[in-house]
Design a protein around this motif. Structure first.
Motif, PDB file in Angstrom:
ATOM      1  N   UNK A  97       0.636  -1.387   0.002  1.00 52.56           N
ATOM      2  CA  UNK A  97       0.104   0.157  -0.013  1.00 52.56           C
ATOM      3  C   UNK A  97       0.668   1.211  -0.143  1.00 52.56           C
ATOM      4  N   UNK A  98       0.458   2.333  -0.684  1.00 54.40           N
ATOM      5  CA  UNK A  98       1.210   3.527  -0.765  1.00 54.40           C
ATOM      6  C   UNK A  98      -0.114   4.615  -0.824  1.00 54.40           C
ATOM      7  N   UNK A  99       0.728   5.933  -0.682  1.00 48.58           N
ATOM      8  CA  UNK A  99      -0.224   7.160  -0.717  1.00 48.58           C
ATOM      9  C   UNK A  99      -1.206   7.295   0.251  1.00 48.58           C
ATOM     10  N   UNK A 100      -2.063   8.407   0.163  1.00 46.20           N
ATOM     11  CA  UNK A 100      -3.152   8.521   1.216  1.00 46.20           C
ATOM     12  C   UNK A 100      -4.145   9.222   0.659  1.00 46.20           C
ATOM     13  N   UNK A 101      -5.296   9.129   1.421  1.00 46.75           N
ATOM     14  CA  UNK A 101      -6.589   9.778   0.735  1.00 46.75           C
ATOM     15  C   UNK A 101      -6.979   9.347  -0.664  1.00 46.75           C
ATOM     16  N   UNK A 102      -7.174  10.330  -1.532  1.00 49.19           N
ATOM     17  CA  UNK A 102      -7.605   9.949  -2.879  1.00 49.19           C
ATOM     18  C   UNK A 102      -6.586   9.278  -3.715  1.00 49.19           C
ATOM     19  N   UNK A 103      -5.041   9.729  -3.250  1.00 47.55           N
ATOM     20  CA  UNK A 103      -4.195   8.965  -3.821  1.00 47.55           C
ATOM     21  C   UNK A 103      -3.785   7.624  -3.372  1.00 47.55           C
ATOM     22  N   UNK A 104      -4.342   7.128  -2.393  1.00 49.38           N
ATOM     23  CA  UNK A 104      -4.063   5.724  -1.919  1.00 49.38           C
ATOM     24  C   UNK A 104      -4.097   4.676  -3.159  1.00 49.38           C
ATOM     25  N   UNK A 105      -2.951   3.810  -3.168  1.00 45.78           N
ATOM     26  CA  UNK A 105      -3.029   2.989  -4.229  1.00 45.78           C
ATOM     27  C   UNK A 105      -2.623   1.457  -3.518  1.00 45.78           C
ATOM     28  N   UNK A 106      -2.700   0.608  -3.942  1.00 49.86           N
ATOM     29  CA  UNK A 106      -2.264  -0.752  -3.785  1.00 49.86           C
ATOM     30  C   UNK A 106      -1.536  -1.344  -5.084  1.00 49.86           C
ATOM     31  N   UNK A 107      -0.555  -2.224  -4.641  1.00 51.64           N
ATOM     32  CA  UNK A 107       0.138  -2.870  -5.957  1.00 51.64           C
ATOM     33  C   UNK A 107       0.122  -4.309  -5.263  1.00 51.64           C
ATOM     34  N   UNK A 108      -0.466  -5.154  -6.427  1.00 53.45           N
ATOM     35  CA  UNK A 108      -0.620  -6.599  -5.842  1.00 53.45           C
ATOM     36  C   UNK A 108       0.610  -7.212  -6.723  1.00 53.45           C
ATOM     37  N   UNK A 109       1.555  -7.918  -6.028  1.00 50.67           N
ATOM     38  CA  UNK A 109       2.556  -8.606  -6.653  1.00 50.67           C
ATOM     39  C   UNK A 109       2.158 -10.240  -7.085  1.00 50.67           C
ATOM     40  N   UNK A 110       2.187 -10.468  -8.377  1.00 49.60           N
ATOM     41  CA  UNK A 110       1.825 -11.509  -8.849  1.00 49.60           C
ATOM     42  C   UNK A 110       2.994 -12.690  -8.971  1.00 49.60           C
ATOM     43  N   UNK A 155       4.192 -14.223 -11.220  1.00 52.13           N
ATOM     44  CA  UNK A 155       4.910 -14.330 -12.485  1.00 52.13           C
ATOM     45  C   UNK A 155       5.953 -13.181 -12.401  1.00 52.13           C
ATOM     46  N   UNK A 156       5.905 -12.027 -11.312  1.00 48.16           N
ATOM     47  CA  UNK A 156       6.647 -11.159 -11.190  1.00 48.16           C
ATOM     48  C   UNK A 156       6.207  -9.832 -11.479  1.00 48.16           C
ATOM     49  N   UNK A 157       4.813  -9.963 -12.128  1.00 46.48           N
ATOM     50  CA  UNK A 157       4.300  -8.649 -12.848  1.00 46.48           C
ATOM     51  C   UNK A 157       3.603  -7.973 -11.500  1.00 46.48           C
ATOM     52  N   UNK A 158       3.510  -6.721 -11.415  1.00 47.17           N
ATOM     53  CA  UNK A 158       2.759  -5.949 -10.577  1.00 47.17           C
ATOM     54  C   UNK A 158       1.248  -5.519 -11.126  1.00 47.17           C
ATOM     55  N   UNK A 159       0.223  -5.302 -10.179  1.00 46.11           N
ATOM     56  CA  UNK A 159      -0.947  -4.987 -10.585  1.00 46.11           C
ATOM     57  C   UNK A 159      -1.454  -3.633  -9.982  1.00 46.11           C
ATOM     58  N   UNK A 160      -1.698  -2.471 -10.302  1.00 42.76           N
ATOM     59  CA  UNK A 160      -1.939  -1.445  -9.621  1.00 42.76           C
ATOM     60  C   UNK A 160      -3.606  -1.534  -9.529  1.00 42.76           C
ATOM     61  N   UNK A 161      -4.085  -0.891  -8.329  1.00 39.06           N
ATOM     62  CA  UNK A 161      -5.423  -1.028  -7.748  1.00 39.06           C
ATOM     63  C   UNK A 161      -5.495   0.175  -7.200  1.00 39.06           C
TER      64      UNK A 161
END
Length: 128
Positions: free
Chosen positions: A33-46, A48-54
């Motif tokens: 997890x990174x950011x705060x408020x409306x700029x809060x984001x999740x990065x899912x580490x798969x 396969x080595x790929x990342x998915x941004x939520x």
């Protein structure tokens, strides 16, 4: 032009806390997890080595197509484990599902089952 780009995919959700718990705790994926408020984001580490941004979106509309596919060695084990974790499989009228909700066909993946995240986005497990 983008052949060497480390591209990544992303999708929206309507509740970041539910998304973090679902992807991290329920599915057992590494979530940062990174950011705060409306700029809060999740990065899912798969795996396969790929990342998915939520990212959060107030007027989120769930994806009506499959946004993530999880290949598995044994779909029976995967759907049983999902059920134990409280995940309900989706059933689509266009397909013939077995008692557990798995679709098996002569073409494409040997077996596939769909489910949704808390925001309604479609995911699948696939055994080839």
């Amino acid at each position: 032009m983008f052949g060497q780009s480390k591209a990544f995919s992303g999708f929206s959700v309507d509740d970041m806390d539910k998304a973090r718990r679902f992807y991290g705790d329920t599915l057992g994926l590494q979530v940062e997890e990174s950011g705060v408020g409306p700029m809060r984001m999740l990065t899912i580490k798969l795996g396969s080595g790929a990342n998915v941004f939520v990212y959060p979106k107030d007027d989120h509309t769930p994806a009506s197509f499959t946004i993530l596919n999880f290949p598995v060695d044994d779909i029976e084990v995967a759907v049983d484990e999902l059920a134990k974790r409280g995940v309900t499989l989706e059933r689509y009228p266009a397909f013939e599902h077995d008692a557990k909700g798995v679709v098996r066909g002569p073409e494409g993946p040997t077996a596939i089952a769909w489910f949704t995240d808390p925001a309604g986005n479609v995911l699948s497990v696939i055994q080839e």
